[in-house]
Design a protein around this motif. Sequence first.
Motif, short mmCIF file in Angstrom:
data_model
loop_
_atom_site.label_atom_id
_atom_site.label_comp_id
_atom_site.label_asym_id
_atom_site.label_seq_id
_atom_site.Cartn_x
_atom_site.Cartn_y
_atom_site.Cartn_z
N LEU A 103 -9.27 49.85 79.98
CA LEU A 103 -7.91 49.62 79.45
C LEU A 103 -7.29 50.95 79.01
N ARG A 104 -8.10 51.79 78.34
CA ARG A 104 -7.58 53.09 77.90
C ARG A 104 -7.24 53.97 79.09
N MET A 105 -8.01 53.81 80.18
CA MET A 105 -7.79 54.67 81.35
C MET A 105 -6.60 54.21 82.18
N PHE A 106 -6.41 52.90 82.31
CA PHE A 106 -5.47 52.41 83.33
C PHE A 106 -4.29 51.59 82.81
N THR A 107 -4.21 51.39 81.50
CA THR A 107 -3.05 50.63 81.01
C THR A 107 -2.31 51.48 79.97
#
Lengths: 253, 249
Positions: A103-107
């Motif tokens: 989530l931190r990487m892609f949102t």
Amino acid sequence: MIEVKNIEKSFGGNKILKGISTVFETGKTNLIIGQSGSGKTVLLKSLLGIHTPESGTISFDGRIYSELNPDEKRELRTEIGMVFQGSALFDSMTVAENVGFPLRMFTKDNNKKIQERVDFVLKRVDLTEAHKKLPSEISGGMQKRVAIARAIVNNPKYLFCDEPNSGLDPNTAILIDNLIREITEEYNITTVINTHDMNSVMEIGEKILFLKDGLKAWEGNKEEIFRTDNEAVVAFVYSSNLFKKVREAYLKE
Amino acid sequence: MMLTRYITQIGRYFLMLKEIFNKQTKWSVMKNLIFKEIDDLIIGSLGIVAFISFFVGGVVAIQTALNLTNPLIPKYLIGFATRQSVVLEFAPTFISVIMAGKMGSFITSSIGTMRVTEQIDALEVMGVNSLNYLVFPKIIALLLYPFLIGIAMFLGVLGGWMAGVYGGFISSAEFINGTQMDFIPFHIVYAFIKTLIFAMLLATIPSFHGYYMKGGALEVGKASTVSFVWTSVSIILFNYILTQLLLGS
């Protein structure tokens, strides 16, 4: 749905996959089984894009992987969740950080939203007390559940599991199998599991692909595997007396 | 055969360098990784660098003093020799060789362990550029490496001063006079240019050996050793080339 058409893969002149074609269906637990060296792992890694087949195609709901550009490939990979054999949790991160990583990487979600989603999936895999623990501080079964939570946190369309219950006690193995099956149905995802475990085959094999020497030797489901006369399948699956007896009992019914 | 293997590895290393700068990781994530690497690589090395620099500076001063037996040679040369040895070679080059062991083995073993435990595969499967995620923060963190070498230079000369003065070899004024004598500011520039090149080697060669390793725990250990050897060899080789290019005209 993942459609594999006639894929071939060699290493150092040794052909590992010899023209395999199959369809992994959406909303079902698709199992790849076979002896060591039969090409299961190479097939799984080819599906994941870690290996590039020399010929044939792999398409994800109509998107042919080899025809995608690098950005489209990375985009597709964000739709994939993977549970590795050794869990592959990032050992410098806590359980919650591991699960929240995709989530931190892609949102663009803020910390509060990420935390809520992490809490939700950790609750889904029945791990509510382990947020702040490091992977080294939890058991193998818990690590597998964290890996499953991390794999599903970003709502993947495709879930891949490599030997998800290897090294686990029978009770935990059954819990993990059931969890994967429930998640597959609940989120309607295409799940592909590479396994040696015959209990898994009997429990959750909604579609089973049996590989032998790099070839598709048989495919069917858990009911059909009891009735098949395919010699290779019978020799592999019913090699133990226990499973022979299970089969006999099933056929008598 | 062996030559082909070396050329292949060098080619692979440069392809890795290109890939590090592709598909950048989100800044909000990268920022934290950079701070962590600064803590691990720079702050974590301060103690050993300070300790070694101080005592080696002291030994250089004592050795110089003991070898200046001719009464016609002025004593301030002890300060001069200490400054030149520490600033030109000891701090940038030999601290870097020591760091090839300390930082290099840490980098190789941490990335190598991630390789054998499939953590790198996990990053790739998620769609993360694992080389950018793992190596880029190390390169940025090591841009602060000249800061570490600056401290090594200061402490080396300080160690020389303390050993010289308190060992009774030279007066404080003579030592300070020696350290200021014939000072060429370009020598500092030369030392820091070397340091930056060595920083790049320290970040990337151990990462290369960790990232492309195959096998298990034993191979992680072997990769760390090989990485130390190649990083040291590269540092010594680049030291020669840079010295020839920058000071040799």
